[in-house]
Design a protein around this motif. Structure first.
Motif, PDB file in Angstrom:
ATOM      1  N   LEU A   1      -2.561   3.581 -13.624  1.00 28.56           N
ATOM      2  CA  LEU A   1      -3.806   3.812 -14.349  1.00 28.56           C
ATOM      3  C   LEU A   1      -3.560   4.950 -15.347  1.00 28.56           C
ATOM      4  O   LEU A   1      -2.557   5.672 -15.232  1.00 28.56           O
ATOM      5  CB  LEU A   1      -4.916   4.196 -13.355  1.00 28.56           C
ATOM      6  CG  LEU A   1      -5.370   3.074 -12.412  1.00 28.56           C
ATOM      7  CD1 LEU A   1      -6.414   3.604 -11.421  1.00 28.56           C
ATOM      8  CD2 LEU A   1      -5.914   1.872 -13.187  1.00 28.56           C
TER       9      LEU A   1
ATOM     10  N   VAL B   1      -5.817  -5.228   6.978  1.00 23.33           N
ATOM     11  CA  VAL B   1      -5.277  -5.684   8.261  1.00 23.33           C
ATOM     12  C   VAL B   1      -5.959  -6.975   8.721  1.00 23.33           C
ATOM     13  O   VAL B   1      -5.293  -7.889   9.234  1.00 23.33           O
ATOM     14  CB  VAL B   1      -5.354  -4.586   9.361  1.00 23.33           C
ATOM     15  CG1 VAL B   1      -4.221  -3.601   9.218  1.00 23.33           C
ATOM     16  CG2 VAL B   1      -6.677  -3.897   9.378  1.00 23.33           C
TER      17      VAL B   1
ATOM     18  N   ALA C   1      -6.237  -4.427  -8.479  1.00 27.25           N
ATOM     19  CA  ALA C   1      -5.022  -4.692  -9.260  1.00 27.25           C
ATOM     20  C   ALA C   1      -4.505  -6.098  -8.969  1.00 27.25           C
ATOM     21  O   ALA C   1      -4.057  -6.807  -9.877  1.00 27.25           O
ATOM     22  CB  ALA C   1      -3.958  -3.646  -8.930  1.00 27.25           C
TER      23      ALA C   1
ATOM     24  N   SER D   1      -1.365   4.093   6.178  1.00 27.01           N
ATOM     25  CA  SER D   1      -0.400   4.235   7.271  1.00 27.01           C
ATOM     26  C   SER D   1       1.014   4.192   6.685  1.00 27.01           C
ATOM     27  O   SER D   1       1.335   3.324   5.872  1.00 27.01           O
ATOM     28  CB  SER D   1      -0.560   3.077   8.256  1.00 27.01           C
ATOM     29  OG  SER D   1      -1.864   3.073   8.779  1.00 27.01           O
TER      30      SER D   1
ATOM     31  N   ALA E   1       3.037   0.977   6.543  1.00 33.57           N
ATOM     32  CA  ALA E   1       2.765  -0.035   5.507  1.00 33.57           C
ATOM     33  C   ALA E   1       3.798   0.067   4.387  1.00 33.57           C
ATOM     34  O   ALA E   1       4.297  -0.953   3.886  1.00 33.57           O
ATOM     35  CB  ALA E   1       1.353   0.134   4.956  1.00 33.57           C
TER      36      ALA E   1
ATOM     37  N   VAL F   1      -3.695  -6.688   0.794  1.00 28.41           N
ATOM     38  CA  VAL F   1      -3.907  -8.057   1.279  1.00 28.41           C
ATOM     39  C   VAL F   1      -5.376  -8.407   1.413  1.00 28.41           C
ATOM     40  O   VAL F   1      -5.742  -9.586   1.449  1.00 28.41           O
ATOM     41  CB  VAL F   1      -3.258  -8.256   2.674  1.00 28.41           C
ATOM     42  CG1 VAL F   1      -2.959  -9.712   2.926  1.00 28.41           C
ATOM     43  CG2 VAL F   1      -2.053  -7.402   2.853  1.00 28.41           C
TER      44      VAL F   1
ATOM     45  N   GLN G   1      -6.808  -3.505  -4.321  1.00 24.93           N
ATOM     46  CA  GLN G   1      -7.205  -4.915  -4.352  1.00 24.93           C
ATOM     47  C   GLN G   1      -7.556  -5.350  -5.763  1.00 24.93           C
ATOM     48  O   GLN G   1      -7.263  -6.466  -6.186  1.00 24.93           O
ATOM     49  CB  GLN G   1      -8.407  -5.141  -3.445  1.00 24.93           C
ATOM     50  CG  GLN G   1      -8.034  -5.150  -1.971  1.00 24.93           C
ATOM     51  CD  GLN G   1      -9.248  -5.369  -1.089  1.00 24.93           C
ATOM     52  OE1 GLN G   1     -10.117  -6.164  -1.388  1.00 24.93           O
ATOM     53  NE2 GLN G   1      -9.294  -4.660   0.016  1.00 24.93           N
TER      54      GLN G   1
HETATM   55  N1  LIG Z   1      -1.579  -4.105   4.083  1.00 22.62           N
HETATM   56  C1  LIG Z   1      -1.768  -2.943   4.677  1.00 22.62           C
HETATM   57  O1  LIG Z   1      -1.728  -2.855   5.908  1.00 22.62           O
HETATM   58  C2  LIG Z   1      -1.989  -1.701   3.862  1.00 22.62           C
HETATM   59  C3  LIG Z   1      -1.814  -0.449   4.474  1.00 22.62           C
HETATM   60  C4  LIG Z   1      -2.006   0.684   3.701  1.00 22.62           C
HETATM   61  C5  LIG Z   1      -2.400   0.589   2.378  1.00 22.62           C
HETATM   62  N2  LIG Z   1      -2.599  -0.627   1.823  1.00 22.62           N
HETATM   63  C6  LIG Z   1      -3.060  -0.749   0.417  1.00 22.62           C
HETATM   64  O2  LIG Z   1      -2.019  -0.374  -0.451  1.00 22.62           O
HETATM   65  C7  LIG Z   1      -2.588   0.047  -1.683  1.00 22.62           C
HETATM   66  C8  LIG Z   1      -1.862   1.292  -2.202  1.00 22.62           C
HETATM   67  O3  LIG Z   1      -1.943   2.326  -1.240  1.00 22.62           O
HETATM   68  P1  LIG Z   1      -1.423   3.813  -1.626  1.00 22.62           P
HETATM   69  O4  LIG Z   1      -1.538   4.626  -0.383  1.00 22.62           O
HETATM   70  O5  LIG Z   1      -0.130   3.780  -2.341  1.00 22.62           O
HETATM   71  O6  LIG Z   1      -2.587   4.274  -2.630  1.00 22.62           O
HETATM   72  P2  LIG Z   1      -2.574   5.523  -3.617  1.00 22.62           P
HETATM   73  O7  LIG Z   1      -4.003   5.829  -3.889  1.00 22.62           O
HETATM   74  O8  LIG Z   1      -1.688   6.609  -3.132  1.00 22.62           O
HETATM   75  O9  LIG Z   1      -1.902   4.928  -4.960  1.00 22.62           O
HETATM   76  C9  LIG Z   1      -2.455   3.847  -5.673  1.00 22.62           C
HETATM   77  C10 LIG Z   1      -1.799   3.797  -7.039  1.00 22.62           C
HETATM   78  O10 LIG Z   1      -2.188   2.600  -7.704  1.00 22.62           O
HETATM   79  C11 LIG Z   1      -2.737   2.920  -8.973  1.00 22.62           C
HETATM   80  N3  LIG Z   1      -3.754   1.920  -9.289  1.00 22.62           N
HETATM   81  C12 LIG Z   1      -4.958   1.753  -8.710  1.00 22.62           C
HETATM   82  N4  LIG Z   1      -5.601   0.721  -9.265  1.00 22.62           N
HETATM   83  C13 LIG Z   1      -4.769   0.226 -10.222  1.00 22.62           C
HETATM   84  C14 LIG Z   1      -4.865  -0.848 -11.147  1.00 22.62           C
HETATM   85  N5  LIG Z   1      -5.968  -1.607 -11.223  1.00 22.62           N
HETATM   86  N6  LIG Z   1      -3.820  -1.083 -11.967  1.00 22.62           N
HETATM   87  C15 LIG Z   1      -2.713  -0.314 -11.914  1.00 22.62           C
HETATM   88  N7  LIG Z   1      -2.558   0.716 -11.060  1.00 22.62           N
HETATM   89  C16 LIG Z   1      -3.589   0.975 -10.229  1.00 22.62           C
HETATM   90  C17 LIG Z   1      -3.299   4.310  -8.809  1.00 22.62           C
HETATM   91  O11 LIG Z   1      -3.469   4.950 -10.043  1.00 22.62           O
HETATM   92  C18 LIG Z   1      -2.206   4.952  -7.952  1.00 22.62           C
HETATM   93  O12 LIG Z   1      -1.086   5.302  -8.744  1.00 22.62           O
HETATM   94  C19 LIG Z   1      -4.099   0.230  -1.420  1.00 22.62           C
HETATM   95  O13 LIG Z   1      -4.806  -0.885  -1.945  1.00 22.62           O
HETATM   96  C20 LIG Z   1      -4.187   0.224   0.090  1.00 22.62           C
HETATM   97  O14 LIG Z   1      -5.434  -0.290   0.546  1.00 22.62           O
HETATM   98  C21 LIG Z   1      -2.379  -1.766   2.527  1.00 22.62           C
END
Ligand SMILES: NC(=O)c1ccc[n+]([C@@H]2O[C@H](COP(=O)([O-])OP(=O)(O)OC[C@H]3O[C@@H](n4cnc5c(N)ncnc54)[C@H](O)[C@@H]3O)[C@@H](O)[C@H]2O)c1
Length: 267
Positions: free
Chosen positions: A40, A191, A75, A247, A250, A95, A73
């Protein structure tokens, strides 16, 4: 024969998960190379040695073999179909996007059109490999029980009527399908959706959510029964060093998936 390595990876995201992924890829340059990341406008400095780009077309111009969404989500919703339509595989960690049936269908249709794959890492859940195998025969029952400290649920539509600070003992705040859980508790959607995709789908996967003042970590317990037998797997997840909402496991689940795609021995 050309092995196609290193795998050219583009990231969407520049946060805590991207940091772990970048660190790992930089330690394995013969197999994994990050060509760039889309963030972003507030993402001013790259979390790795790769450049940050401002729009998806600049990212795809780097000719990645694989785009790894580790952003949000939204993105996956905004960029997912364009990536897949370009014939580039897409790994999705947000997811929860698949809890929306319209978006789910759009992404799968784009994958077919682009002859590309959607890859979903296990994220914060344990047992998905066995559950996916079990789902090849009859599965009778799949459930998820998630337990978190009360304030972790704050802000969710599903706790609008609950005084979380007043809870003195473990309290069930939701019982229902994975689809309804994802709608009322969006922060648990990842999850719920990951489990549903590996097993019985969003409408037949049972979810129980617990607010527990005694819990110090988030835990996710998966239970399943079917022709394969019984499965019970619990994870008590430590938070990421730089994002308590994510977590750490992940991030590692993405790294493992990248290793499986490129390792000589993929177990
Ligand atoms: N599947 C799972 O079990 C699981 C577990 C943990 C996190 N996640 C997901 O993973 C994702 C990332 O987690 P994180 O801890 O790295 O988050 P974070 O907040 O540390 O980083 C997110 C990054 O994505 C960027 N971003 C956000 N929206 C954007 C967009 N539309 N286009 C481009 N960049 C964008 C932000 O600027 C930031 O750099 C989250 O959606 C979180 O919910 C999934």
């Amino acid at each position: 024969m050309d092995s196609g390595l290193p795998l050219k990876i583009a990231l969407i995201g520049n946060g805590s998960i991207a940091t772990v992924v970048a660190h790992h890829c930089e330690g394995a340059p013969d197999r994994l190379h990050i060509v760039g990341a889309l963030g972003l406008p507030e993402d001013l400095t790259s979390v790795g040695q790769h450049p940050l780009v401002q729009d998806l077309s600049a990212l795809l111009a780097e000719m990645p073999d694989l785009v790894v969404e580790c952003a949000a989500q939204e993105a996956a919703q905004v960029h997912g179909t364009a990536v897949l339509d370009s014939g580039i595989d897409l790994m999705v960690i947000s997811v929860g996007a698949f809890a929306d049936p319209i978006l789910h269908d759009r992404l799968e249709t784009a994958a077919v059109r682009g002859k590309a794959k959607i890859i979903i890492p296990a994220g914060a859940l344990a047992g998905l490999d066995a559950l996916g195998a079990a789902a090849l025969d009859t599965l009778d029952y799949v459930s998820l029980t998630t337990r978190k400290p009360p304030l972790s649920w704050a802000g969710a539509p599903g706790v609008a009527d609950i005084d979380l600070l007043a809870l003195r003992g473990a309290t069930t705040i939701f019982e229902g399908t994975a689809r309804e859980a994802a709608r009322r508790f969006p922060k648990n959607a990842n999850v719920a959706a990951a489990l549903a995709l590996s097993g019985l789908g969003m409408d037949a996967t049972q979810v129980t959510l617990i607010a527990d003042p005694q819990a110090s970590r988030n835990s996710h317990q998966v239970e399943a029964r079917g022709a394969f037998g019984r499965l019970s797997a619990t994870i008590e997840a430590e938070p990421s060093p730089d994002n308590p909402k994510t977590s750490y496991i992940a991030s590692l689940s993405i790294v493992r998936m990248l290793d499986r795609l490129t390792a000589q021995l993929a177990n």
